[in-house]
Design a protein around this motif. Structure first.
Motif: not given
Ligand SMILES: [Zn+2]
Length: 266
Positions: A232-245, A253-260
């Motif tokens: 749940g830690i984003c590889e790019r921004c180190q932010g949180r990847i939500p559980a729903t994702r 390994t990326l949050c929605v924003r970094c994946a975008r």
């Protein structure tokens, strides 16, 4: 008289094929105003469940059931297949089960719906939490409230362990079927038509088991990451990847924003 699942379920629900595009499933949910779609194989056996939250967690853009997707968003969603983001081997129920037991399963595992299956595991209905609430409403009009049950909610890691367990079982079942069918093909003398049916059976199963095995590996990688405190830690921004994702895409390994950002970059 005991209330049964059949009294409250929606019979013959809309379903989607596991190899359908996730976008198609999304459009269907928005059209019908539903939040869950049972996922079925060629024999109409339930192999997964797809929720609008899964799509929300997977798609690299904001998903709203009331806002149509922009053309560039539809382009970004093209790569996702239903089987990539659904929950595999979901808990199911049967029409004969008491509503009480089914409702307890919904509550204990905090799931939004239970596909209803027959003895051959084929889809015959769906019982949603809304259906259970309707039943509860009917009950409350006659009786005082029951004592509150102890909550046993599942966290993400518990949910992944549970899906892994059911998926391992399901895979073993499919592999047995595959072995039996393959052995039958080797037998002789055989009727040609019967043999062709068996061969088609194997061909139907192979891509599905391969996809199920891929999901299993993704879940196992996620569980391993959880053990090392990295889930749940984003590889790019180190932010949180939500559980729903992570429920939809355990391998994310990326949050929605970094994946975008990554999707837009190419
Ligand atoms: Zn990020």
């Amino acid at each position: 008289m005991t209330s049964r699942v059949r009294d409250w379920m929606t019979p013959d629900p809309v379903a989607v094929a596991e190899d359908a595009a996730a976008l198609e499933a999304f459009d269907r949910m928005v059209d019908r105003g539903i939040r869950h779609l049972p996922v079925i194989d060629a024999q109409r056996r339930v192999i997964g469940i797809l929720s609008i939250d899964d799509l929300r967690g997977a798609f690299p853009f904001e998903v709203s059931a009331v806002r149509p997707l922009a053309p560039e968003e539809r382009d970004q969603a093209l790569d996702y297949r239903v089987s990539d983001v659904m929950t595999w081997a979901p808990r199911t129920t049967t029409a004969d089960l008491s509503l009480e037991e089914a409702a307890r399963t919904l509550a204990e595992h905090r799931i939004g719906c239970l596909p209803v299956v027959d003895a051959e595991e084929r889809l015959t209905g769906i019982l949603s939490e809304t259906d259970a609430l309707r039943a509860l409403d009917a009950l409350l009009r006659r009786e005082p409230p029951p004592p509150k049950p102890a909550g046993a909610g599942e966290g993400l890691v518990e949910a992944l362990w549970a899906e892994r367990e059911r998926l391992v079982e399901q895979l073993a079942k499919w592999q047995d079927t595959e072995r039996v069918l393959s052995a039958d093909i080797g037998d002789e003398p055989r009727d040609r038509a019967e043999r062709a049916t068996d061969e088609r059976g194997v061909a139907d199963l192979e891509p599905l088991t391969a996809r199920a095995a891929r999901r299993l590996r993704a879940i196992e990688r996620a569980l391993e990451a959880a053990e090392h405190g990295r889930l749940g830690i984003c590889e790019r921004c180190q932010g949180r990847i939500p559980a729903t994702r992570l429920r939809a895409l355990p391998e994310a390994t990326l949050c929605v924003r970094c994946a975008r950002t990554a999707a837009e970059a190419g």
